[in-house]
Design a protein around this motif. Structure first.
Motif, mmCIF file in Angstrom:
data_model
loop_
_atom_site.group_PDB
_atom_site.id
_atom_site.type_symbol
_atom_site.label_atom_id
_atom_site.label_comp_id
_atom_site.label_asym_id
_atom_site.label_seq_id
_atom_site.Cartn_x
_atom_site.Cartn_y
_atom_site.Cartn_z
ATOM 1 N N CYS A 17 -5.928 8.289 7.559
ATOM 2 C CA CYS A 17 -4.793 9.161 7.880
ATOM 3 C C CYS A 17 -4.125 8.761 9.186
ATOM 4 O O CYS A 17 -4.790 8.671 10.223
ATOM 5 C CB CYS A 17 -5.244 10.606 8.062
ATOM 6 N N GLY A 18 -2.819 8.539 9.121
ATOM 7 C CA GLY A 18 -2.014 8.366 10.325
ATOM 8 C C GLY A 18 -1.148 9.604 10.514
ATOM 9 O O GLY A 18 -1.273 10.339 11.489
ATOM 10 N N THR A 19 -0.270 9.861 9.542
ATOM 11 C CA THR A 19 0.515 11.096 9.546
ATOM 12 C C THR A 19 -0.006 12.094 8.512
ATOM 13 O O THR A 19 0.391 13.254 8.534
ATOM 14 C CB THR A 19 1.996 10.821 9.204
ATOM 15 N N GLY A 20 -0.834 11.635 7.589
ATOM 16 C CA GLY A 20 -1.419 12.529 6.588
ATOM 17 C C GLY A 20 -0.648 12.592 5.282
ATOM 18 O O GLY A 20 -1.077 13.258 4.337
ATOM 19 N N GLY A 21 0.487 11.894 5.197
ATOM 20 C CA GLY A 21 1.287 11.936 3.973
ATOM 21 C C GLY A 21 0.543 11.370 2.767
ATOM 22 O O GLY A 21 0.647 11.901 1.653
ATOM 23 N N THR A 22 -0.205 10.315 3.008
ATOM 24 C CA THR A 22 -0.931 9.681 1.908
ATOM 25 C C THR A 22 -2.016 10.619 1.384
ATOM 26 O O THR A 22 -2.159 10.809 0.172
ATOM 27 C CB THR A 22 -1.551 8.362 2.394
ATOM 28 N N LEU A 23 -2.769 11.225 2.291
ATOM 29 C CA LEU A 23 -3.813 12.167 1.879
ATOM 30 C C LEU A 23 -3.201 13.357 1.143
ATOM 31 O O LEU A 23 -3.709 13.788 0.099
ATOM 32 C CB LEU A 23 -4.604 12.642 3.104
ATOM 33 N N GLY A 79 0.765 -1.226 0.000
ATOM 34 C CA GLY A 79 0.000 0.000 0.000
ATOM 35 C C GLY A 79 0.794 1.274 0.000
ATOM 36 O O GLY A 79 1.805 1.429 -0.689
ATOM 37 N N ASN A 80 0.299 2.198 0.795
ATOM 38 C CA ASN A 80 0.903 3.518 0.795
ATOM 39 C C ASN A 80 2.348 3.450 1.273
ATOM 40 O O ASN A 80 3.146 4.318 0.962
ATOM 41 C CB ASN A 80 0.074 4.489 1.639
ATOM 42 N N LYS A 81 2.691 2.402 2.024
ATOM 43 C CA LYS A 81 4.068 2.310 2.512
ATOM 44 C C LYS A 81 5.037 2.086 1.355
ATOM 45 O O LYS A 81 6.122 2.651 1.342
ATOM 46 C CB LYS A 81 4.200 1.193 3.555
ATOM 47 N N TRP A 82 4.651 1.275 0.384
ATOM 48 C CA TRP A 82 5.501 1.133 -0.789
ATOM 49 C C TRP A 82 5.590 2.449 -1.549
ATOM 50 O O TRP A 82 6.669 2.899 -1.932
ATOM 51 C CB TRP A 82 4.997 0.025 -1.725
ATOM 52 N N ARG A 83 4.435 3.084 -1.733
ATOM 53 C CA ARG A 83 4.430 4.345 -2.498
ATOM 54 C C ARG A 83 5.329 5.383 -1.824
ATOM 55 O O ARG A 83 6.012 6.157 -2.488
ATOM 56 C CB ARG A 83 3.004 4.868 -2.631
ATOM 57 N N LYS A 84 5.311 5.402 -0.483
ATOM 58 C CA LYS A 84 6.108 6.411 0.223
ATOM 59 C C LYS A 84 7.583 6.044 0.277
ATOM 60 O O LYS A 84 8.450 6.915 0.317
ATOM 61 C CB LYS A 84 5.547 6.610 1.648
ATOM 62 N N LEU A 85 7.884 4.741 0.276
ATOM 63 C CA LEU A 85 9.284 4.320 0.402
ATOM 64 C C LEU A 85 10.059 4.382 -0.904
ATOM 65 O O LEU A 85 11.260 4.656 -0.908
ATOM 66 C CB LEU A 85 9.350 2.878 0.930
ATOM 67 N N ILE A 126 -7.493 0.883 -0.231
ATOM 68 C CA ILE A 126 -7.134 -0.139 0.764
ATOM 69 C C ILE A 126 -5.622 -0.034 0.936
ATOM 70 O O ILE A 126 -4.850 -0.658 0.214
ATOM 71 C CB ILE A 126 -7.565 -1.552 0.296
ATOM 72 N N THR A 127 -5.226 0.813 1.895
ATOM 73 C CA THR A 127 -3.822 1.209 2.003
ATOM 74 C C THR A 127 -2.910 0.107 2.533
ATOM 75 O O THR A 127 -1.694 0.210 2.434
ATOM 76 C CB THR A 127 -3.691 2.445 2.907
ATOM 77 N N GLY A 128 -3.486 -0.917 3.147
ATOM 78 C CA GLY A 128 -2.620 -1.955 3.677
ATOM 79 C C GLY A 128 -3.408 -3.221 3.906
ATOM 80 O O GLY A 128 -4.624 -3.249 3.756
ATOM 81 N N SER A 129 -2.688 -4.279 4.275
ATOM 82 C CA SER A 129 -3.364 -5.556 4.452
ATOM 83 C C SER A 129 -3.420 -5.916 5.926
ATOM 84 O O SER A 129 -2.697 -5.376 6.753
ATOM 85 C CB SER A 129 -2.633 -6.633 3.664
ATOM 86 N N SER A 172 3.324 0.870 15.004
ATOM 87 C CA SER A 172 3.472 1.515 13.705
ATOM 88 C C SER A 172 3.666 0.484 12.597
ATOM 89 O O SER A 172 4.554 -0.366 12.661
ATOM 90 C CB SER A 172 4.686 2.441 13.766
ATOM 91 N N SER A 173 2.848 0.568 11.555
ATOM 92 C CA SER A 173 3.068 -0.328 10.421
ATOM 93 C C SER A 173 4.261 0.158 9.601
ATOM 94 O O SER A 173 4.921 -0.631 8.936
ATOM 95 C CB SER A 173 1.812 -0.430 9.559
ATOM 96 N N HIS A 174 4.532 1.452 9.687
ATOM 97 C CA HIS A 174 5.694 1.987 8.971
ATOM 98 C C HIS A 174 6.993 1.347 9.487
ATOM 99 O O HIS A 174 7.908 1.044 8.704
ATOM 100 C CB HIS A 174 5.735 3.509 9.133
#
Ligand SMILES: *Cc1c(COP(=O)(O)O)cnc(C)c1O
Length: 307
Positions: free
Chosen positions: A184-190, A51-57, A298-301, A80-82
């Motif tokens: 939203c956790g930190t808001g980076g994805t939004l 999910g968003n973790k791949w996109r952000k990394l 669906i940002t994560g599993s 933290s899932s991050h």
């Protein structure tokens, strides 16, 4: 290549599945309100880096490589899932990882932290007062003194490179849509999703945190830093946190079970389930005009169904 480093960059990258698939779900509730709901299955991007973790990394890993850094250091809470995902990414792409965890050590490690440790992450703990100052130069200088040089990933992976990565998401979506929702956790994805939208589209975030009102300021700051402007196409719902981050209730657990029975997908309860509950509630209230197409990211599993 140093043989003692566990990374297998080529095969790890080969597992990345982009663009992620879309899946429409239907029920009486969508029919009644005349809306379409499409899931953007970012949970399927990578088995360990979803999910968003791949996109952000992604761009951050490229930057770390360009800077010839061998170590990633990042921050997060005990759930933290991050943290977990950075540990996995480090193992797969050949970086050592250090996770700076807010608060004291609690043994035995919870399942999230033990997962990170099993991926080779070195866990260190930071008292809450210092943790609040974790972006300040003296705190970072102390960390460099202690651990040597590293590539610094902020909490949640939410820096400019991470926001850019998330801005690519809306363009992948084929059907025309009106609203796109994310948790939203930190808001980076939004921040990123909103920056990637077209004319007339809106982004709606759902806070996973109790008292998450500060998120609006953080999203604005991230957009300002990344794009040089703040977009006006987004807003945040604050009422679906179910008691706060990594807290749950019977209502939420029943919702997850019901969703699984209907649609065969187990929603991650820390993040995605809260957003989905919020979307269902808003649809029921008629918050989306008839004819709207809503995308739910669906940002994560659900990585640990035992909990
Ligand atoms: C980390 C995470 C989020 C929060 O993303 P932010 O960019 O920090 O707001 C949402 N959903 C899932 C599944 C996550 O793991």
């Amino acid at each position: 290549m140093d043989e003692t480093r566990p990374g297998r960059p080529a095969s790890g990258a080969a597992q990345v599945r982009l663009p992620s698939p879309e899946q429409e779900i239907r029920g009486e509730w969508t029919a009644e309100q005349g809306v379409r709901l499409i899931l953007k299955r970012d949970d399927l991007i990578h088995p360990e880096i979803p999910g968003n973790k791949w996109r952000k990394l992604k761009r951050n890993l490229d930057a770390a490589n360009e800077q010839r850094q061998q170590t990633l250091l990042t921050f997060g809470g005990a759930y933290s899932s991050h943290i977990r995902v950075t540990a996995a990414a480090g193992r797969i792409f050949g970086f050592s990882t250090i996770g700076v965890i807010r608060g004291e050590e609690h043994l035995p490690l919870n399942s999230s932290l033990s997962c990170a440790a099993s991926r080779g992450m070195r866990l260190v703990y930071m008292d809450r007062a210092t943790y609040r100052r974790k972006r300040e130069p003296d705190v970072i200088a102390q960390l460099r003194k202690r651990f040597g040089d590293f590539y610094l990933l902020p909490e949640g992976g939410s820096n400019e490179l991470g926001v850019w990565g998330c801005a690519e998401l809306p363009r992948e979506i084929e059907p025309p849509f009106d609203v796109i929702c994310c948790l939203c956790g930190t808001g980076g994805t939004l921040a990123g999703i909103s920056a990637g939208l077209g004319e007339g589209q809106r982004a709606l975030g759902f806070s996973a945190l109790r008292g998450g009102q500060f998120l609006a300021g953080d999203v604005s700051q991230l957009q300002q830093a990344t794009c040089g402007r703040v977009f006006e196409n987004w807003s945040i719902e604050y009422d679906f946190h179910f008691g706060g981050f990594a807290k749950s209730t019977t209502v939420l657990r029943d919702f997850v079970a019901d969703f699984r029975a209907r649609y065969g997908l187990t929603l991650d309860w820390v993040y995605v389930a809260k957003m989905m509950f919020g979307i269902f509630s808003l649809v029921e209230r008629g918050a989306f005009p008839s004819g709207s197409t809503i995308v739910a990211v669906i940002t994560g599993s659900d990585w640990d169904p035992s909990r």
